[in-house]
Scaffold this motif. Sequence first.
Motif, mmCIF file in Angstrom:
data_model
loop_
_atom_site.group_PDB
_atom_site.id
_atom_site.type_symbol
_atom_site.label_atom_id
_atom_site.label_comp_id
_atom_site.label_asym_id
_atom_site.label_seq_id
_atom_site.Cartn_x
_atom_site.Cartn_y
_atom_site.Cartn_z
ATOM 1 N N GLN A 200 0.812 -1.207 0.000
ATOM 2 C CA GLN A 200 0.000 0.000 0.000
ATOM 3 C C GLN A 200 0.848 1.261 0.000
ATOM 4 O O GLN A 200 0.513 2.244 -0.663
ATOM 5 N N ILE A 204 0.924 3.664 -3.415
ATOM 6 C CA ILE A 204 -0.083 4.637 -2.967
ATOM 7 C C ILE A 204 -0.668 5.420 -4.141
ATOM 8 O O ILE A 204 -1.861 5.737 -4.157
ATOM 9 N N ARG A 205 0.154 5.711 -5.150
ATOM 10 C CA ARG A 205 -0.355 6.475 -6.286
ATOM 11 C C ARG A 205 -1.367 5.657 -7.080
ATOM 12 O O ARG A 205 -2.375 6.191 -7.550
ATOM 13 N N VAL A 207 -3.186 3.222 -5.872
ATOM 14 C CA VAL A 207 -4.382 3.102 -5.029
ATOM 15 C C VAL A 207 -5.274 4.326 -5.188
ATOM 16 O O VAL A 207 -6.494 4.212 -5.380
ATOM 17 N N ARG A 208 -4.675 5.512 -5.153
ATOM 18 C CA ARG A 208 -5.469 6.737 -5.268
ATOM 19 C C ARG A 208 -5.986 6.951 -6.683
ATOM 20 O O ARG A 208 -7.100 7.451 -6.877
ATOM 21 N N VAL A 211 -8.989 4.952 -7.026
ATOM 22 C CA VAL A 211 -9.941 5.197 -5.935
ATOM 23 C C VAL A 211 -10.210 3.902 -5.163
ATOM 24 O O VAL A 211 -11.342 3.468 -4.983
ATOM 25 N N ARG A 212 -9.133 3.270 -4.712
ATOM 26 C CA ARG A 212 -9.262 1.980 -4.014
ATOM 27 C C ARG A 212 -8.901 2.104 -2.539
ATOM 28 O O ARG A 212 -8.565 1.113 -1.886
ATOM 29 N N GLU A 213 -8.940 3.329 -1.998
ATOM 30 C CA GLU A 213 -8.569 3.506 -0.586
ATOM 31 C C GLU A 213 -9.427 2.659 0.338
ATOM 32 O O GLU A 213 -8.935 2.034 1.273
ATOM 33 N N THR A 214 -10.750 2.618 0.055
ATOM 34 C CA THR A 214 -11.658 1.849 0.906
ATOM 35 C C THR A 214 -11.342 0.364 0.853
ATOM 36 O O THR A 214 -11.293 -0.324 1.888
ATOM 37 N N GLU A 216 -8.457 -1.058 0.016
ATOM 38 C CA GLU A 216 -7.162 -1.324 0.637
ATOM 39 C C GLU A 216 -7.235 -1.202 2.156
ATOM 40 O O GLU A 216 -6.557 -1.924 2.881
ATOM 41 N N THR A 217 -8.087 -0.279 2.628
ATOM 42 C CA THR A 217 -8.281 -0.160 4.078
ATOM 43 C C THR A 217 -8.891 -1.427 4.645
ATOM 44 O O THR A 217 -8.462 -1.938 5.690
ATOM 45 N N GLU A 218 -9.887 -1.965 3.945
ATOM 46 C CA GLU A 218 -10.511 -3.219 4.391
ATOM 47 C C GLU A 218 -9.517 -4.372 4.340
ATOM 48 O O GLU A 218 -9.497 -5.234 5.222
#
Length: 577
Positions: A200, A204-205, A207-208, A211-214, A216-218
């Motif tokens: 992650q 990070i780039r 992921v953003r 728009v996969r922050e949610t 990746e957080t899960e």
Amino acid sequence: MLLKVLRTYLRPHGRLLLGVVVFQFAQSIASLYLPSLNADIIDNGVAKGDMAYILRLGVVMLLITLGQVACAIIAVYFGAKAAMALGRDLRGAVFHQVGAFSEREVSKFGAPSLITRTTNDVQQVQMLVLMTCTLLVSAPILAIGGVIAALQQDVGLSWLLVVAVPVLLLSISLIIVRMVPQFRLMQKKIDTVNQVLREQLTGIRVVRAFVRETVETERFEQANMGVTLTGLRSGRLFALVFPVVMLVVNVTSVAVLWFGSFRINDGSMQIGALIAFLSYLIQILMAVMMATFMSIMIPRAAVSADRIAEVLDTESSVLLHHAPVTSLRGKGTVQFRDVTFSYPGAEAPVLHHLDFEAVPGRTTAIIGSTGAGKTTLVSLIPRLFDATGGSVLVDGVDVRELEPDLLWSRIGLIPQKPYLFSGTVASNLRYGKPDATDEEIWEALDIAQARDFVADMPEKLEGPIAQGGTNLSGGQRQRLAIARALVKTPEIYVFDDSFSALDTATDARLRLALGQRVANATVIVVAQRVSTIIGADEILVLEHGEIVGRGTHDELIGSNPTYAEIVGSQLRAEEVA
């Protein structure tokens, strides 16, 4: 495996361990002697009202206690020093071993697992040594000495020892048996957390961008919860240990006082002897508890030691020759002779029977579609991998026979994904040549078209670089990576698609300046853009790991369908743009 690791890495610290044993022995003897003095004061001093006798023995007890404290402090100091030295040596050994790995071994273990093994696993073994030095050395002395001393006070109550000790051992053993699998699972769960976190942070780039922050957080929460639940399961079991120990100690103490009172009543035992017997019984049970506590730590440390030993026992597929060549007479000629390469477990080779030669003063370019094997090919030159068939030669010597430092000193590799280390611009550019002057660095920056943005930094050459160069753009990282290779002034330059992040104008200026600097060197260029290699002395067209064409741009454009298709697709893309 745990014993092997401890025996190997504790051997240099034998004097420290000897000091631990000596002072722990002295401390334990003092602990065994104090209850008998206390009994003597009660039975021969208090009972007779002899105050002088009480004061005399009280002073002796105070001196012994002070000596016991001093011995404990020294023993813990020596034990901590030995444990920290073990941790230092183990981390150094793992780091040194990983540094010798090829990309094959690094991929096999995975970077997150290697980090865990170097940190968390080493810490588990280190803590075992520390706790052994502070607890386990004195435990058998207290247990055996306590039994002997208790029997000297009164044999009639000895049956309580026969009952209490096995009950304590059995109770704690049942808990430990259930804890061991949790310890093994815990290390794997920590590996997973490190892997997810590393992916992650590195991506990070991406992921953003998607728009996969949610998501990746899960994903991280799942990995984190896995560690938490495993820790809770082992923690609940561990929480049972001390209540069980205290239950056995308290019940046994009540039993000693109960049955001892009858022996005092019939004159078979004195009050001081009963108190001393109770003290010895508690010491014995505490020693058993310490030993069982260590048996809780041993399985987890054993799991960690297995994981550490797995790294240390893994030999790199890139092995040092038994009699390496330490000098070369040539100027950087690279030859591939019937080279074949297969990844472990792959159904088919990535490269098939490659034959070509790159000589000083000429540029050899390699082009091909994605997955053709271009990066794998150039990775064989600095021995990031070893060819599984045929041989790669530098100045007529197989790279497998060359002394590694000699080989690497002749090669300037600019990888497809340039990596910069945390530090400054100067420290990164001096990576291959620590004694490079500021003038040499600025000259390399000029050629690499990086002078402008470095000069715009407030600190110039001392401008800060974040880990991985994340505070710079992709093009800036590539240009600094090229400058780093230029500062080194090697005889062989390997550009692995090193111009992909540059705009066309910067690419053209860089290649023009670069041509003058590397005119007498061997240059091997992997590229996706035809414009980057159009002036190469020889172009190798790679398809499915085979050379399907070779020649200059003019020769290939009319005779090689694969090359013509690549050129045509790029021209159409430019027309559309």
